[in-house]
Design an enzyme around this catalytic site. Sequence first.
Site, PDB file in Angstrom:
ATOM      1  N   LYS A  77       0.843  -1.199   0.000  1.00  0.00           N
ATOM      2  CA  LYS A  77       0.000   0.000   0.000  1.00  0.00           C
ATOM      3  C   LYS A  77       0.878   1.248   0.000  1.00  0.00           C
ATOM      4  CE  LYS A  77      -3.908   1.945   2.674  1.00  0.00           C
ATOM      5  NZ  LYS A  77      -4.739   1.770   3.886  1.00  0.00           N
ATOM      6  N   SER A 152      -9.814   1.661   2.989  1.00  0.00           N
ATOM      7  CA  SER A 152      -8.969   2.460   2.133  1.00  0.00           C
ATOM      8  C   SER A 152      -7.914   1.660   1.365  1.00  0.00           C
ATOM      9  CB  SER A 152      -8.253   3.520   2.978  1.00  0.00           C
ATOM     10  OG  SER A 152      -7.369   2.906   3.902  1.00  0.00           O
ATOM     11  N   SER A 176      -9.904  -0.758   7.214  1.00  0.00           N
ATOM     12  CA  SER A 176      -9.370  -0.661   5.848  1.00  0.00           C
ATOM     13  C   SER A 176      -8.649  -1.888   5.309  1.00  0.00           C
ATOM     14  CB  SER A 176      -8.435   0.533   5.737  1.00  0.00           C
ATOM     15  OG  SER A 176      -9.205   1.701   5.645  1.00  0.00           O
TER      16      SER A 176
HETATM   17  N1  GLN Z   1     -13.073   3.826   6.353  1.00  0.00           N
HETATM   18  C1  GLN Z   1     -12.526   4.269   7.593  1.00  0.00           C
HETATM   19  C2  GLN Z   1     -12.158   5.739   7.492  1.00  0.00           C
HETATM   20  O1  GLN Z   1     -12.427   6.305   6.516  1.00  0.00           O
HETATM   21  C3  GLN Z   1     -11.353   3.432   7.975  1.00  0.00           C
HETATM   22  C4  GLN Z   1     -10.134   3.788   7.232  1.00  0.00           C
HETATM   23  C5  GLN Z   1      -8.959   2.946   7.619  1.00  0.00           C
HETATM   24  O2  GLN Z   1      -9.073   1.921   8.262  1.00  0.00           O
HETATM   25  N2  GLN Z   1      -7.792   3.423   7.221  1.00  0.00           N
HETATM   26  O3  GLN Z   1     -11.626   6.312   8.390  1.00  0.00           O
END
Ligand code: GLN
Length: 484
Positions: A77, A152, A176
Site C-alpha cells: 500500500k 482504504s 481498511s
Molecule cells: N473507512 C474508515 C475511514 O475512513 C477506515 C479507514 C482505515 O481503516 N484506514 O476512516
Amino acid sequence: MSELTATQLLRLQATGKATAAEIADAFLDTYRTREPKLKAFVSLDEAAIREQAAAVDAKRAAGKPLGKLAGVPVAVKDVLCTKGVTTTCASKILKNFVPPYDAHVVERLRAEDAILFGKTNMDEFAMGSSTENSAFQTTRNPWDTDRIPGGSSGGSAACVAGCQAPLSLGTDTGGSIRQPAALCGIVGMKPTYGRVSRYGLIAFASSLDQVGPFAHDVTDAALMLEVISGHDKRDSTCVNQSVPEYRKTLNDPVKGLRIGVPREFFDKGLDSEIESSVRAALKEYEKQGATLVDVSLPHSKYALAAYYIVAPAEASSNLARFDGMHYGHRTAQKADLIGTYAKSRGEGFGKEVQRRIMIGTYVLSSGYKDAYYVKALKVRRLVKKDYDDAFATCDVVMGPTTPTAAFKAGEKSDDPLAMYLSDVYTVSCNLAGIPGLSMPCGFTKAGLPIGLQLLGKPFDEEKLLRIARMYEAATDWHTRRPKV
Ligand code: GLN
C-alpha cells in the site's frame, strides 16, 4: 500461475518447477492485461521487479539460504515508505515524495527475499471506504468492475483478488483491511495493536493504525504475519513479545470452541443475503462441534461516532506536518508563511482529508474537547470493556464484516455519512486494539463476495488463525477467482 497462492508458488520453486523470474513474468503479464480495468496500482517498476527475481534465482543457484517469501511478489500500500520509491498516500501533497528509508514491514519483506511488486492505490491518507478518495484514480472490484473494491486499502485488496499479486500489505485504522478483503472475496487481517511496527507507516490515526496482510487464504495470511510481526524499538507502541510460527499450529482445530455472536451485529442495517451467509458459516462451525454463545456489545452503537472523533482528532495533528515547508507540495502562488501553508495544504489535500482535518481540529479545540474528544475516549474505554466481558464467555466473536456487498462507484461518494456507515462492524476492533480477520463466506445472487469477520483476544492471533482455518478447510470460497 498468477492464480496460485504464495505457499503454492514457494513449493513450485522448491521443487524446481518454476523460477522466481518465471513467476514475476506471470504476474507482470496479468498486471499488464488487467491494470487498465482494475487500476489497483499507483506505481510499479517492471525492471526493478525482474532484477529482484533474478537475484533470488541467483541466490538459490548458489545454494544460499532463502527467506520465507523468496520469489513471491508482494504489493505494498502506498502509505508505507519504500526507500528510493515514490510514496504518495494517493495524495497530491506527497506526489513526488521519495522516502530515504524503508518502513519496518518493508525491511522485513526484503529480508525474507520477497519481490516488492508495486505500490497500491488507496483512499488519500487512508481516509475512506472505497478508494474513491484517491487523488489519482478509483480502483475497481475484480468481481464487478462497475463496483468499488472497498477501502482504504482498495488497491491492495483488488490486486490480490484480481491475481496481479498473490500477497499484499494494507493498513487498518477502522476497517481498511477487513472491509476491502470482504468486498473482494479474500482474507485480510488486522493484527493486535502493537503486534506490528508502524515505523515508516505514514500516520493517519496513530492509536488505531496497524499494518496487515491480504491473501487468498488463511495459510498465506499466517505466513505474511510471521514475517511482519515482532518487536521494533523504533515504534514505542510495538510490543516486545515473541512471534509464534503461526503456520505450525494452523491445522489444529480448536477443541470446545465457543463463538460469541453479538446481537448488535445482526441489526436492521444488515443486508439479508449477508446475514444468511454469515449464519450459514456459524452453522458450519456448530457442525464441527463449536457452541454459539449469545453475547452483547452494548456500546457498539456508539463505536462509529467515537471513531469519527478520535480518528480525525489524531489525523488533524498528524497531518499538520504537511505544510509545503517541511514536506510535500508547495504552492506556486506568492504568499507569506501562513499563506504558503494555507495555499499548499488547500491545493495538496483532497476534500475528504480537509473535512477530517476540520472535524479533528474542532473536536480538539479548547471549547469543545471535553464534549467531544474526551467523551469519545471514555466511550472507547467502554467499547474495549464490552470485548473484555465478551471474551470471558467465548474464544472468538463472529459476525459480518460489512453491512452490504460492494457498492457501485459513485453511489456514496457525495454522502460522507453513508460512506462512514460501511465501517459500522469494523471500527470497534480498532478502538479496542484487538485482532480481527475477514474471510470469504459466500456470494450474493449478483455474484459479489461476502465476508465473515472474526475478532480475537489481544495477541491471540495464533488461535484466531486456527479458528479461521477450521471454516476454510470445510469450504471452497477461497479457491474461487474472478473473471476480470
Ligand atoms: N473507512 C474508515 C475511514 O475512513 C477506515 C479507514 C482505515 O481503516 N484506514 O476512516
